[in-house]
Scaffold this motif. Structure first.
Motif, PDB file in Angstrom:
ATOM      1  N   VAL A 243       0.970  -1.249  -0.073  1.00 51.97           N
ATOM      2  CA  VAL A 243      -0.018   0.095   0.190  1.00 51.97           C
ATOM      3  C   VAL A 243       0.732   1.319   0.035  1.00 51.97           C
ATOM      4  O   VAL A 243       1.820   1.381   0.989  1.00 51.97           O
ATOM      5  N   PRO A 244       0.699   2.090  -1.045  1.00 51.42           N
ATOM      6  CA  PRO A 244       1.644   3.433  -1.012  1.00 51.42           C
ATOM      7  C   PRO A 244       0.972   4.348   0.037  1.00 51.42           C
ATOM      8  O   PRO A 244      -0.052   4.173   0.427  1.00 51.42           O
ATOM      9  N   VAL A 245       1.876   5.408   0.294  1.00 52.40           N
ATOM     10  CA  VAL A 245       1.485   6.275   1.192  1.00 52.40           C
ATOM     11  C   VAL A 245       0.621   7.178   0.295  1.00 52.40           C
ATOM     12  O   VAL A 245       0.821   7.490  -0.667  1.00 52.40           O
ATOM     13  N   GLY A 246      -0.526   7.671   0.990  1.00 55.27           N
ATOM     14  CA  GLY A 246      -1.800   8.471   0.205  1.00 55.27           C
ATOM     15  C   GLY A 246      -1.047  10.023   0.158  1.00 55.27           C
ATOM     16  O   GLY A 246      -0.424  10.588   1.229  1.00 55.27           O
ATOM     17  N   ARG A 247      -1.592  10.496  -0.839  1.00 53.67           N
ATOM     18  CA  ARG A 247      -1.350  11.999  -1.109  1.00 53.67           C
ATOM     19  C   ARG A 247      -2.323  12.883  -0.063  1.00 53.67           C
ATOM     20  O   ARG A 247      -3.334  12.475  -0.074  1.00 53.67           O
ATOM     21  N   ASP A 248      -1.980  14.146   0.037  1.00 50.79           N
ATOM     22  CA  ASP A 248      -2.809  14.819   0.700  1.00 50.79           C
ATOM     23  C   ASP A 248      -3.649  15.763  -0.460  1.00 50.79           C
ATOM     24  O   ASP A 248      -3.545  16.732  -0.637  1.00 50.79           O
ATOM     25  N   GLN A 249      -4.757  14.989  -1.017  1.00 53.83           N
ATOM     26  CA  GLN A 249      -5.531  15.420  -1.789  1.00 53.83           C
ATOM     27  C   GLN A 249      -6.946  15.684  -1.652  1.00 53.83           C
ATOM     28  O   GLN A 249      -7.448  14.827  -0.584  1.00 53.83           O
ATOM     29  N   LYS A 250      -7.550  16.567  -1.868  1.00 56.58           N
ATOM     30  CA  LYS A 250      -9.008  16.557  -1.603  1.00 56.58           C
ATOM     31  C   LYS A 250      -9.969  15.644  -2.105  1.00 56.58           C
ATOM     32  O   LYS A 250      -9.563  15.307  -3.378  1.00 56.58           O
ATOM     33  N   ALA A 251     -10.821  14.918  -1.526  1.00 54.38           N
ATOM     34  CA  ALA A 251     -11.764  14.104  -1.777  1.00 54.38           C
ATOM     35  C   ALA A 251     -12.395  14.525  -2.947  1.00 54.38           C
ATOM     36  O   ALA A 251     -13.186  15.699  -2.814  1.00 54.38           O
ATOM     37  N   SER A 252     -12.869  14.104  -4.135  1.00 55.03           N
ATOM     38  CA  SER A 252     -13.780  14.566  -5.233  1.00 55.03           C
ATOM     39  C   SER A 252     -15.387  14.636  -4.778  1.00 55.03           C
ATOM     40  O   SER A 252     -15.656  13.710  -3.654  1.00 55.03           O
ATOM     41  N   THR A 253     -15.968  15.256  -5.201  1.00 60.11           N
ATOM     42  CA  THR A 253     -17.434  15.383  -4.863  1.00 60.11           C
ATOM     43  C   THR A 253     -18.250  14.179  -5.385  1.00 60.11           C
ATOM     44  O   THR A 253     -17.625  13.400  -6.290  1.00 60.11           O
ATOM     45  N   ALA A 254     -19.421  13.862  -5.018  1.00 60.32           N
ATOM     46  CA  ALA A 254     -20.219  12.896  -5.557  1.00 60.32           C
ATOM     47  C   ALA A 254     -20.550  12.858  -6.950  1.00 60.32           C
ATOM     48  O   ALA A 254     -20.225  11.807  -7.691  1.00 60.32           O
ATOM     49  N   ASP A 255     -20.585  13.992  -7.572  1.00 57.26           N
ATOM     50  CA  ASP A 255     -20.918  14.564  -9.042  1.00 57.26           C
ATOM     51  C   ASP A 255     -19.960  13.992  -9.768  1.00 57.26           C
ATOM     52  O   ASP A 255     -19.805  13.542 -10.776  1.00 57.26           O
ATOM     53  N   ASP A 256     -18.566  14.379  -9.230  1.00 57.09           N
ATOM     54  CA  ASP A 256     -17.453  14.183 -10.200  1.00 57.09           C
ATOM     55  C   ASP A 256     -17.084  12.782 -10.141  1.00 57.09           C
ATOM     56  O   ASP A 256     -16.780  12.412 -11.167  1.00 57.09           O
ATOM     57  N   MET A 257     -17.178  12.436  -9.070  1.00 54.82           N
ATOM     58  CA  MET A 257     -16.817  10.668  -8.984  1.00 54.82           C
ATOM     59  C   MET A 257     -18.064  10.117 -10.008  1.00 54.82           C
ATOM     60  O   MET A 257     -17.494   9.033 -10.738  1.00 54.82           O
ATOM     61  N   THR A 258     -19.273  10.370  -9.773  1.00 54.37           N
ATOM     62  CA  THR A 258     -20.085   9.598 -10.762  1.00 54.37           C
ATOM     63  C   THR A 258     -20.043  10.033 -12.188  1.00 54.37           C
ATOM     64  O   THR A 258     -19.986   8.931 -13.093  1.00 54.37           O
ATOM     65  N   LYS A 259     -19.597  11.366 -12.607  1.00 57.21           N
ATOM     66  CA  LYS A 259     -19.217  11.573 -13.959  1.00 57.21           C
ATOM     67  C   LYS A 259     -18.027  10.935 -14.327  1.00 57.21           C
ATOM     68  O   LYS A 259     -18.012  10.366 -15.533  1.00 57.21           O
ATOM     69  N   ALA A 260     -16.984  10.716 -13.500  1.00 52.92           N
ATOM     70  CA  ALA A 260     -15.908  10.191 -13.874  1.00 52.92           C
ATOM     71  C   ALA A 260     -16.115   8.257 -14.118  1.00 52.92           C
ATOM     72  O   ALA A 260     -15.833   7.845 -15.166  1.00 52.92           O
ATOM     73  N   VAL A 261     -16.784   7.875 -13.239  1.00 54.17           N
ATOM     74  CA  VAL A 261     -17.338   6.404 -13.429  1.00 54.17           C
ATOM     75  C   VAL A 261     -18.141   6.021 -14.750  1.00 54.17           C
ATOM     76  O   VAL A 261     -17.990   5.085 -15.516  1.00 54.17           O
ATOM     77  N   GLU A 262     -18.821   6.980 -15.059  1.00 55.87           N
ATOM     78  CA  GLU A 262     -19.495   7.043 -16.297  1.00 55.87           C
ATOM     79  C   GLU A 262     -18.839   7.150 -17.808  1.00 55.87           C
ATOM     80  O   GLU A 262     -19.252   6.673 -18.658  1.00 55.87           O
ATOM     81  N   GLU A 263     -17.760   8.130 -17.511  1.00 53.76           N
ATOM     82  CA  GLU A 263     -17.245   8.441 -18.816  1.00 53.76           C
ATOM     83  C   GLU A 263     -15.971   7.970 -18.917  1.00 53.76           C
ATOM     84  O   GLU A 263     -15.397   7.756 -20.043  1.00 53.76           O
ATOM     85  N   TYR A 264     -15.312   7.317 -18.073  1.00 59.03           N
ATOM     86  CA  TYR A 264     -13.992   6.559 -18.321  1.00 59.03           C
ATOM     87  C   TYR A 264     -14.239   5.190 -17.971  1.00 59.03           C
ATOM     88  O   TYR A 264     -14.576   4.545 -17.340  1.00 59.03           O
ATOM     89  N   GLY A 265     -13.887   4.310 -19.490  1.00 56.86           N
ATOM     90  CA  GLY A 265     -14.350   3.032 -19.155  1.00 56.86           C
ATOM     91  C   GLY A 265     -12.814   2.381 -18.725  1.00 56.86           C
ATOM     92  O   GLY A 265     -11.985   2.852 -18.601  1.00 56.86           O
ATOM     93  N   GLY A 266     -13.082   0.968 -18.415  1.00 56.41           N
ATOM     94  CA  GLY A 266     -12.046   0.368 -17.783  1.00 56.41           C
ATOM     95  C   GLY A 266     -10.875  -0.265 -19.084  1.00 56.41           C
ATOM     96  O   GLY A 266     -11.286  -0.300 -20.215  1.00 56.41           O
ATOM     97  N   PHE A 267      -9.756  -0.688 -18.875  1.00 52.87           N
ATOM     98  CA  PHE A 267      -9.013  -1.310 -19.668  1.00 52.87           C
ATOM     99  C   PHE A 267      -8.978  -2.838 -19.489  1.00 52.87           C
ATOM    100  O   PHE A 267      -9.264  -3.585 -18.704  1.00 52.87           O
ATOM    101  N   THR A 268      -8.345  -3.631 -20.723  1.00 55.90           N
ATOM    102  CA  THR A 268      -8.171  -4.808 -20.788  1.00 55.90           C
ATOM    103  C   THR A 268      -6.473  -4.684 -20.937  1.00 55.90           C
ATOM    104  O   THR A 268      -5.890  -3.846 -21.029  1.00 55.90           O
ATOM    105  N   TYR A 269      -6.220  -5.804 -20.348  1.00 56.81           N
ATOM    106  CA  TYR A 269      -4.801  -5.954 -20.466  1.00 56.81           C
ATOM    107  C   TYR A 269      -3.896  -7.177 -21.230  1.00 56.81           C
ATOM    108  O   TYR A 269      -3.035  -7.637 -20.799  1.00 56.81           O
TER     109      TYR A 269
END
Length: 271
Positions: A243-269
């Motif tokens: 587990v890496p050390v977490g950066r001191d970043q602000k958590a995204s809003t619910a709207d931003d997270m939902t938008k990201a999930v809907e717009e960014y598809g997953g990868f195959t490897y």
């Protein structure tokens, strides 16, 4: 979440619930002001070192190529192999992997992704995935165990899903696995052991969510067998981290997270 996160034992499910508004811009605990000073000093030191290296000229006596006797991975380890990705699929999952270490790694990474996906919470799709990923002689047993786990009302309630495995109205269920690296620890013509290190996103995005999307880190070791001209899973073991050390970043809003999930598809490897 998936077969990859020990949901076969619902009573052992670990939850990380927020102490405050999960989507209210919460930050990790503040760091001391000394960290900023250390960061600035570190950047200056790196800059000076880079200038000195550039002015050194063609002296490459200390370059990786000039050193011997080291077991550390070099850049070439993760460079493109030149081998074309697989072009066939089984139940929508890449298949037809090469019968070598690279093919075993590709199979393990792809299987890790699909076994950790939200699709595992749909009964019909879960059956397709298990039959495509597992060796035939173990698929039936895994199917039964997974059906029991994924239909457990208490388990589903604990992670915020309805009894049919769907997210409540106004919320999106997120379950994704993102492989970071793979390693072959054993391989032969008929068997392979592959470790997959990955990060996992899991939770519900939405204003009313009490189980916000969070990240976790795991390493899963897959035992693979060459069956019907492809690599198939016969067993696996999962452990936490690294587990890496977490950066001191602000958590995204619910709207931003939902938008990201809907717009960014997953990868195959499949490489």
């Amino acid at each position: 979440m998936s077969d990859e996160h020990d949901y076969g034992e619902p009573s052992g499910t670990r939850m990380r619930l927020p102490d405050a508004d999960p989507y209210g811009g919460a930050r990790r605990p503040g760091r001391s002001s000394s960290r900023s000073l250390v960061t600035v000093v570190g950047v200056v030191v790196l800059l000076i070192a880079a200038i000195a290296f550039a002015n050194r000229g063609g002296d490459d006596s200390d370059s990786p190529a000039a050193r011997t006797g080291t077991d550390k991975p070099e850049t070439a380890t993760t460079a493109a192999s030149g081998t074309k990705p697989v072009e066939t699929k089984s139940a929508g999952i890449p298949s037809g992997f090469a019968r070598d270490g690279q093919g075993a790694q590709s199979a393990a990474a792809n299987y890790c992704v699909v076994l950790g996906s939200a699709e595992m919470f749909n009964g019909t799709r879960r059956h397709e995935i298990v039959n495509a990923v597992y060796a035939p002689d173990v698929a039936a047993a895994r199917q039964s165990a997974l059906d029991t786990a994924y239909s457990n009302a208490t388990f589903l309630s604990n992670i915020g899903l309805d009894k049919d495995g769907t997210a409540p109205d106004g919320q999106n269920f997120v379950s994704r696995v993102i492989p970071v690296g793979t390693k072959v620890t054993a391989v032969s013509a008929n068997d392979a052991t592959v470790e997959v290190w990955y990060t996992s996103l899991f939770g519900l995005s939405g204003e009313a969510s009490t189980n916000p999307v969070s990240e976790s880190w795991y390493t899963t070791t897959y035992r693979l067998e060459w069956v019907n001209d492809d690599w198939k899973v016969t067993d696996f073991q999962q452990k936490d981290g690294p587990v890496p050390v977490g950066r001191d970043q602000k958590a995204s809003t619910a709207d931003d997270m939902t938008k990201a999930v809907e717009e960014y598809g997953g990868f195959t490897y499949a490489r």
